[in-house]
Write a protein that holds these residues in place. Structure first.
Motif, PDB file in Angstrom:
ATOM      1  N   VAL A 319       0.982  -1.146   0.070  1.00 32.37           N
ATOM      2  CA  VAL A 319       0.185   0.063   0.065  1.00 32.37           C
ATOM      3  C   VAL A 319       0.744   1.249   0.061  1.00 32.37           C
ATOM      4  O   VAL A 319       2.016   1.270   0.659  1.00 32.37           O
ATOM      5  CB  VAL A 319      -0.863  -0.252   1.272  1.00 32.37           C
ATOM      6  N   THR A 320       0.655   2.380  -0.914  1.00 31.97           N
ATOM      7  CA  THR A 320       1.352   3.341  -0.797  1.00 31.97           C
ATOM      8  C   THR A 320       1.253   4.346   0.362  1.00 31.97           C
ATOM      9  O   THR A 320       0.164   4.191   1.074  1.00 31.97           O
ATOM     10  CB  THR A 320       0.776   4.304  -1.967  1.00 31.97           C
ATOM     11  N   ASP A 321       2.116   5.209   0.483  1.00 28.73           N
ATOM     12  CA  ASP A 321       1.957   6.158   1.739  1.00 28.73           C
ATOM     13  C   ASP A 321       0.701   7.039   1.636  1.00 28.73           C
ATOM     14  O   ASP A 321       0.068   7.164   2.516  1.00 28.73           O
ATOM     15  CB  ASP A 321       2.939   7.295   1.722  1.00 28.73           C
ATOM     16  N   GLU A 322       0.008   7.226   0.472  1.00 27.90           N
ATOM     17  CA  GLU A 322      -1.173   7.954   0.056  1.00 27.90           C
ATOM     18  C   GLU A 322      -2.099   7.091   0.583  1.00 27.90           C
ATOM     19  O   GLU A 322      -3.376   7.861   1.400  1.00 27.90           O
ATOM     20  CB  GLU A 322      -1.343   8.403  -1.531  1.00 27.90           C
ATOM     21  N   GLY A 323      -2.274   5.936   0.344  1.00 26.43           N
ATOM     22  CA  GLY A 323      -3.226   5.003   0.814  1.00 26.43           C
ATOM     23  C   GLY A 323      -3.363   5.057   2.058  1.00 26.43           C
ATOM     24  O   GLY A 323      -4.410   4.983   2.858  1.00 26.43           O
ATOM     25  N   VAL A 324      -2.008   4.622   2.962  1.00 26.23           N
ATOM     26  CA  VAL A 324      -2.038   4.568   4.340  1.00 26.23           C
ATOM     27  C   VAL A 324      -2.657   5.959   4.967  1.00 26.23           C
ATOM     28  O   VAL A 324      -3.419   6.178   5.823  1.00 26.23           O
ATOM     29  CB  VAL A 324      -0.794   4.246   4.621  1.00 26.23           C
ATOM     30  N   ALA A 325      -2.067   7.107   4.267  1.00 28.97           N
ATOM     31  CA  ALA A 325      -2.627   8.441   5.051  1.00 28.97           C
ATOM     32  C   ALA A 325      -4.126   8.577   4.725  1.00 28.97           C
ATOM     33  O   ALA A 325      -4.842   9.169   5.749  1.00 28.97           O
ATOM     34  CB  ALA A 325      -1.907   9.360   4.234  1.00 28.97           C
ATOM     35  N   ALA A 326      -4.714   8.096   3.636  1.00 29.41           N
ATOM     36  CA  ALA A 326      -6.157   8.342   3.548  1.00 29.41           C
ATOM     37  C   ALA A 326      -7.007   7.581   4.458  1.00 29.41           C
ATOM     38  O   ALA A 326      -7.803   7.790   4.961  1.00 29.41           O
ATOM     39  CB  ALA A 326      -6.536   7.720   1.976  1.00 29.41           C
ATOM     40  N   ALA A 327      -6.320   6.186   4.702  1.00 26.62           N
ATOM     41  CA  ALA A 327      -7.033   5.371   5.550  1.00 26.62           C
ATOM     42  C   ALA A 327      -7.013   6.014   7.113  1.00 26.62           C
ATOM     43  O   ALA A 327      -7.858   5.979   7.714  1.00 26.62           O
ATOM     44  CB  ALA A 327      -6.334   4.077   5.501  1.00 26.62           C
ATOM     45  N   MET A 328      -5.928   6.706   7.496  1.00 24.89           N
ATOM     46  CA  MET A 328      -5.835   7.021   8.739  1.00 24.89           C
ATOM     47  C   MET A 328      -6.484   8.328   8.762  1.00 24.89           C
ATOM     48  O   MET A 328      -6.896   8.611   9.923  1.00 24.89           O
ATOM     49  CB  MET A 328      -4.178   7.003   9.108  1.00 24.89           C
ATOM     50  N   ARG A 329      -6.311   9.117   7.909  1.00 17.12           N
ATOM     51  CA  ARG A 329      -7.237  10.194   7.865  1.00 17.12           C
ATOM     52  C   ARG A 329      -8.663   9.886   7.969  1.00 17.12           C
ATOM     53  O   ARG A 329      -9.266  10.678   9.029  1.00 17.12           O
ATOM     54  CB  ARG A 329      -7.190  11.040   6.382  1.00 17.12           C
ATOM     55  N   MET A 330      -9.203   9.156   7.568  1.00 12.32           N
ATOM     56  CA  MET A 330     -10.541   8.377   7.688  1.00 12.32           C
ATOM     57  C   MET A 330     -10.757   8.339   9.270  1.00 12.32           C
ATOM     58  O   MET A 330     -11.834   8.403   9.817  1.00 12.32           O
ATOM     59  CB  MET A 330     -10.748   7.134   6.799  1.00 12.32           C
ATOM     60  N   PHE A 331      -9.713   7.506   9.778  1.00 11.97           N
ATOM     61  CA  PHE A 331      -9.730   7.074  11.389  1.00 11.97           C
ATOM     62  C   PHE A 331      -9.880   8.365  12.026  1.00 11.97           C
ATOM     63  O   PHE A 331     -10.765   8.612  13.044  1.00 11.97           O
ATOM     64  CB  PHE A 331      -8.737   6.025  11.756  1.00 11.97           C
ATOM     65  N   PHE A 332      -8.987   9.181  11.787  1.00 16.71           N
ATOM     66  CA  PHE A 332      -8.762  10.383  12.695  1.00 16.71           C
ATOM     67  C   PHE A 332      -9.985  11.482  12.404  1.00 16.71           C
ATOM     68  O   PHE A 332     -10.584  12.085  13.475  1.00 16.71           O
ATOM     69  CB  PHE A 332      -7.384  11.077  12.495  1.00 16.71           C
ATOM     70  N   GLN A 333     -10.431  11.491  11.324  1.00 21.42           N
ATOM     71  CA  GLN A 333     -11.615  12.499  10.935  1.00 21.42           C
ATOM     72  C   GLN A 333     -12.905  11.929  11.866  1.00 21.42           C
ATOM     73  O   GLN A 333     -13.670  12.766  12.164  1.00 21.42           O
ATOM     74  CB  GLN A 333     -11.851  12.617   9.537  1.00 21.42           C
TER      75      GLN A 333
END
Lengths: 371, 274
Positions: A319-333
């Protein structure tokens, strides 16, 4: 008979139409209920309504992490955000992350390495409680030895089998302490395929002979967990966790990382789909059955067709960094929408912990001036 | 004195760094007398001020001009260009973390067991290397690799710092109780030397004649009025006196310049080394 998906309208009905007549039960559904508006026309890194948490998790919630490779990203993101993620074994100090990772530290709440299946997690808990003793616990690596349950954490192996056992005893105690201190257990389901000990049923995170040990078909066998087995393991895991730590809640995720290889005899693409489907179904059933179990849809976010594979690296697996960031953004938001502002206001200045005491420094220099 | 036969030819030496430059500054008269062929300049700042100082185009300047101006610091910047030897003083190479890492883990391959978390020799070596390397990268990234540099780590704390009381060195004390401490501290120093050499930087480890064992400094190098009988704020087990500055300067001068001190200073130095 037409299925709902075939007969359903292609999008939400405009307001003026809704006020007059209702043509189907889909008329009042939100945009997220429709593929076109919810997926095809949505930005895949920020799909609205994808994650609707069942219970709040805050930066003060004590979180324990475990699971397959993808869970490392979750753990790191929580640490980076300074959430109360538990880490029972990582030494303190400015040790570069890649060095810690090479020895299995700082990846999860304890140094258990990747835990790919619910059975492996369950087995680990039972071992820590003294209920089971894994078969063939020490594998050889040339002239050295590794822990068969976490062969990655000592890449060069240890000098003697006894060292492996000593390290494991302490690790199990730390792991239990992590659970007893946890309020939320985040667990990423990775695989259904395992290699296990024929006589005892002990499962291993890697096939014997790949990283260490040697493959003897008389001792080890391949097994592909079925949906009922995974479901039952998750049930037992939940029961045990709650027993150890009353009030603990679980957040289940499914790793979007495809299988590296399959031993099922089928094509790896078929096996990957099958494996992920089983895990996803089991996680969903658990979340549907229990108020203290939630499902976090990072799998859906990463594998979303609208992303057209952009969340995967060139190997179409990592998984790309962008993908990881998107997933974690979903969690934190979902859990901490003001987190960025909080972080900006509370990020401590970089501290040079190893610095000499400033006051004494001044004194030493002033005295030099007087000399 | 050897190596400085041409009268009138002086070499410019800079001693720059953290508060540990104080020991050298206090020894400045002896250094001047003992090494008439050297013109030594001193530029010292408290650790945090030194860490924040900017180094651009060969000039080191304090980042914050409102930072404490020390009486003997008559300037806020120093140009490295005129100096043929630049002794950078005070780098700690994550010493406290290193000591705690060793003190609070059992090394699996060592016999001693304390009940603390075990760690393999391979992991410990990798961690020490990683921490040291990060400091080496920092030094090199900040100052570049220059043959004129000689990096002198901060002295180890005084042996007396293991006694209970103000400024007690907890990590050092705990480490001193471990049977493998000397061996692993020697390994740590080997790593420093290896990594610095690989980065093209010269490091000069604390001379053994100033040490009490492998990783403490002899109490005779304590500054007066800083022991446990002093008011708490003045207790100091980390900063050394002028004897230390003199002793270490002599050792570096010999190492880098092939020089030994002249006259009375020579006998003093010989007395120190026994």
């Amino acid at each position: 008979m037409k299925s709902a998906s075939n007969s359903a309208p292609r999008g939400p009905v405009p307001q003026h139409k809704r006020e007059t007549i209702l043509v189907s039960p889909y008329d009042t559904l939100p945009a997220s209920a429709f593929w076109r508006s919810g997926v095809a026309e949505a930005e895949p890194s920020a799909v609205e309504g994808l994650y609707l948490p069942k219970f709040p998790i805050t930066r003060e919630t004590k979180i324990m992490t475990a699971g397959s490779c993808f869970a490392q990203h979750v753990h790191r993101a929580l640490v980076a955000r300074d959430w109360a993620v538990i880490d029972m074994e990582t030494p303190k100090g400015p040790i570069p992350r890649e060095v810690l990772t090479r020895f299995g530290y700082g990846m999860y709440s304890a140094r258990y390495g990747n835990i790919y299946t619910p059975r492996q997690m369950l087995q680990l808990l039972r071992e820590a409680l003294g209920d089971v003793t894994p078969a063939e616990p020490v594998w050889s690596l040339g002239a050295r030895y590794v822990d068969a349950q976490r062969p990655n954490v000592e890449p060069e192996g240890l000098e003697r089998p006894e060292h492996v056992r000593q390290a494991r005893r302490v690790h199990l105690r730390r792991m239990l302490r992590a659970i007893k201190g946890a309020e939320v257990f985040v667990f990423t389901l990775g695989l259904t395929e395992v290699w296990r000990h024929r006589d005892s049923g002990t499962v291993y995170p890697t096939a014997p002979g790949t990283l260490a040990g040697s493959y003897d078909p008389g001792i080890y066998e391949f097994h592909n967990f079925t949906l009922p087995e995974v479901r039952e393991d998750l049930e037992q895991l939940r029961t045990l966790l709650v027993l150890l730590r009353p009030g603990i809640r679980m957040v289940l995720t499914v790793s979007p990382v495809p299988l590296t290889a399959t031993a099922s005899g089928k094509h790896v693409l078929v096996s990957t789909a099958s494996s992920k489907a089983v895990l996803r179904a089991a996680a969903g059933e658990m979340a549907d059955s229990y108020g203290d179990v939630d499902y976090f849809p990072s799998y859906e976010l990463i594998t979303n067709p609208a992303a057209r594979g952009r969340f995967y690296k060139e190997n179409l697996r990592s998984v790309t960094d962008e993908g990881v960031a998107a997933a974690m953004r979903m969690f934190f938001q979902a859990h901490d929408p003001q987190g960025e502002a909080y972080r900006a206001a509370n990020t401590p200045l970089p501290e040079e912990e190893d610095e000499d005491d400033d006051l004494v420094c001044e004194e030493a220099l002033i005295e030099a001036a007087r000399s | 004195m050897t190596g400085m036969s041409d009268k009138g030819l002086t070499q410019k030496v800079l001693i720059v760094g953290t508060s540990h430059t104080g020991a050298f500054y206090m020894a400045r008269e002896r250094i001047k007398t003992g090494y008439p062929g050297l013109e030594v300049s001193y530029f010292g700042m408290p650790g945090r001020v030194f860490s924040a100082a900017l180094f651009e185009d060969g000039i080191l300047r304090m980042a914050d001009i409102s930072a404490r101006q020390l009486p003997w610091m008559d300037r806020q910047e120093i140009d490295f260009a005129p100096f043929s030897l630049i002794i950078q003083v005070g780098e700690r190479f994550t010493l406290n973390h290193v000591m705690r890492l060793m003190a609070f883990h059992d090394v699996l391959e060592e016999d001693e067991r304390s009940g603390r978390a075990p760690m393999s020799s391979a992991a410990l070596t990798a961690f020490l290397t990683g921490m040291v390397q990060s400091r080496v990268d920092h030094i090199r990234g900040r100052f570049g690799a220059d043959d004129r540099y000689c990096i002198l780590p901060a002295p180890y704390p005084l042996a007396r710092s293991t006694a209970p009381g103000p400024k007690h060195e907890y990590g050092l004390t705990a480490l001193s109780l471990r049977s493998f401490a000397d061996r692993w501290m020697a390994r740590y120093e080997e790593i420093i030397s290896e990594r610095m050499q690989a980065a093209g930087l010269d490091v000069f480890l604390q001379p053994h004649e100033t040490r009490a064992g492998q990783f403490m400094t002899q109490d005779r190098y304590a500054r007066p009025g800083t022991d446990l009988t002093a008011p708490e704020g003045q207790v100091d087990h980390r900063h050394m006196n002028s004897d230390y500055g003199w002793q270490v300067f002599c050792a570096i001068a010999e190492h880098r310049l092939g020089l030994t001190p002249e006259g009375d200073a020579l006998s003093t130095q010989q007395q120190m080394t026994g």
